[in-house]
Design a protein around this motif. Structure first.
Motif, short mmCIF file in Angstrom:
data_model
loop_
_atom_site.label_atom_id
_atom_site.label_comp_id
_atom_site.label_asym_id
_atom_site.label_seq_id
_atom_site.Cartn_x
_atom_site.Cartn_y
_atom_site.Cartn_z
N TRP A 27 1.07 -1.23 -0.13
CA TRP A 27 -0.11 -0.28 -0.20
C TRP A 27 0.52 1.77 -0.02
O TRP A 27 0.43 2.43 -0.90
N ALA A 28 1.77 0.90 0.56
CA ALA A 28 2.91 2.32 1.05
C ALA A 28 3.62 2.96 -0.69
O ALA A 28 3.65 3.55 -0.80
N PHE A 29 3.59 1.58 -1.40
CA PHE A 29 4.68 1.59 -2.82
C PHE A 29 3.14 1.80 -3.64
O PHE A 29 3.53 3.05 -3.95
N GLN A 30 1.79 1.82 -3.22
CA GLN A 30 0.59 2.63 -4.18
C GLN A 30 0.87 4.12 -4.03
O GLN A 30 0.27 4.75 -4.65
N GLY A 31 0.80 4.36 -2.93
CA GLY A 31 1.02 6.09 -2.31
C GLY A 31 2.19 6.54 -2.86
O GLY A 31 2.24 8.19 -3.03
N GLU A 32 3.23 5.80 -2.92
CA GLU A 32 4.57 6.60 -3.35
C GLU A 32 4.13 6.36 -5.04
O GLU A 32 4.98 7.59 -5.13
N ARG A 33 3.67 6.06 -5.48
CA ARG A 33 3.54 6.32 -6.56
C ARG A 33 2.65 7.20 -7.06
O ARG A 33 2.93 8.32 -8.13
#
Ligand SMILES: Nc1ncnc2c1ncn2[C@@H]1O[C@H](COP(=O)(O)OP(=O)(O)O)[C@@H](O)[C@H]1O
Ligand SMILES: C[C@@](O)(CCOP(=O)(O)O)CC(=O)O
Ligand SMILES: [Mg+2]
Length: 389
Positions: A189-195
């Motif tokens: 989920w954090a990676f999707q936020g970073e995207r």
């Protein structure tokens, strides 16, 4: 004011080597920092609204639950999130009051929150009205992974709120992390936020923020170092504002214009990361007895890697005169520095040896501060995302 139901925190990070090259599938070496972003979740059961408070970027915004519920996607895989569809993203921009090409701090922070809140609560058993308060010890936009710490704390807080991940009871109230599977979910989920904030992130920042410690990272493959805590560094914040999203896009544009020139440069940066990995493994190895003179040899290699890497990062277009100033001051005193993170200003790291004289560190610190830079010695290898009772 009631105590928060959930308090979580996630660390920032310093990339030792491999920034930008890691976006192109090359290896990078990074470590978490003892500077953290905290998220407090205050439940308001009788309320029909959700408020996000972001004091570090002077933002507070409230939405009605019904408006957030209307934007919820229907096909959320809570254990394996995917990027928002164009239609969903347009709904998020409407809720944020922003448009698609906004790259300012407020727009990006709102988008990351709204995406995670509406997606995670889409299928969760409960969708709390409440107040979400995020504040950080990290300077935003300075290359220390503040965006990753923000997204990782948001993911951990929201997933915990919705019982998607298991709350671990700490021993006598101590801080706790989650089990490995739950940390993987937080990281996804954090990676999707970073995207949403970076545009095209490698995933190294959110991985370091989630798992903590020091890691080597290549195309999603993570391997943890047993010990890197003995590496002492100075962090220098030039305070030159810049956006990772813009810098990452700038490198992409140069790559598209000059691929035959950029490829070997990215390969060289990867070789630097691989060499650093070997040196850190030997320095941290319990079996290899590091004698006084051999230790100097290892640091000489690391110092040369720092110098070469900085030159290569300049070559891909992410240098800045303020970072050149840091290099010229540190080299005058026999120290070695390079940008960390996306560059273009922001932070640099200065490599210190265990026996670097205190008066040298004092002189360099004073000269850098006289340029208006913030300077502080930091510990690397902090714990990853944590829950505080
Ligand atoms: N404490 C915070 N509060 C609100 N937003 C934050 C915070 N920290 C980071 N952000 C978000 O992350 C962005 C900075 O991300 P980025 O440009 O990648 O820089 P960094 O090098 O710090 O990761 C900010 O513009 C903001 O949108
Ligand atoms: C430039 C990059 O390698 C690191 C960005 O770090 P930061 O957001 O500037 O802290 C981008 C990435 O790996 O996603
Ligand atoms: Mg970032």
């Amino acid at each position: 004011m009631s105590d928060p139901e959930v308090v979580v925190s996630a660390p920032g990070k310093v990339i030792l080597f491999g920034e930008h090259a890691v976006v192109y599938g090359r290896k990078a070496i990074a470590s978490s920092l003892d500077l953290r972003t905290h998220l407090e979740v205050h439940l308001l059961p009788d309320s029909t609204s959700v408020t996000l408070e972001l004091p570090d970027i002077h933002l507070s915004k409230t939405w009605q639950m019904a408006d957030l519920a209307a934007a919820r996607p229907t096909d959320v895989d809570l254990k394996n999130p995917s990027p928002p569809s164009d239609q969903y993203l347009a709904a998020l921009h409407r809720l944020a009051g922003t448009d698609a090409d906004n790259t300012d701090a407020r727009s990006l922070a709102l988008l990351a929150f709204l995406y995670m809140y509406t997606s995670i609560h889409a299928t969760a058993r409960r969708c709390p009205a409440g107040r979400f308060h995020a504040s950080s010890q990290l300077p935003p936009g300075a290359g220390l992974g503040s965006s990753a710490a923000y997204c990782t704390a948001l993911a951990a807080g929201l997933l915990t709120m919705c019982d998607v991940i298991t709350r671990q009871e700490g021993k006598n109230g101590a801080d706790t992390a989650w089990c490995k599977d739950d940390l993987e979910v937080i990281n996804s989920w954090a990676f999707q936020g970073e995207r949403l904030i970076h545009g095209n992130p490698s995933g190294i920042d959110n991985s370091v923020s989630t798992f903590g410690g020091a890691i080597s990272f290549k195309s999603g493959e993570i391997s943890a170092f047993k010990s890197v805590a003995q590496l002492k560094i100075l962090l220098v914040n030039t305070k030159v504002p810049r956006s990772t999203k813009v810098l990452v896009q700038g490198v992409r544009d140069r790559y598209n214009r000059l691929p035959a020139i950029m490829e070997p440069v990215l390969n060289s940066i990867e070789e630097i990361s691989c060499t650093c990995e070997k040196v850190l493994q030997e320095l941290g190895s319990p079996t290899v007895e590091i004698k006084e003179n051999t230790q100097g040899k290892y640091y000489q290699v690391l110092e040369e890697l720092v110098d070469i890497c900085q030159c290569l990062l300049n070559a891909i277009g992410v240098g800045h005169p303020s970072l050149d100033k840091v290099s010229s001051i540190t080299s005058k005193h026999g120290l070695h520095s390079k940008l960390t993170g996306a560059g273009g200003g922001g932070c640099a790291l200065v490599l210190l040896r265990p026996d670097t004289a205190a008066d040298v560190i004092d002189k360099v610190t004073t000269e850098l501060r006289d340029c208006g830079f913030d300077v502080w010695e930091t510990a690397i290898g902090a714990r990853g995302v944590s829950q505080h009772s």
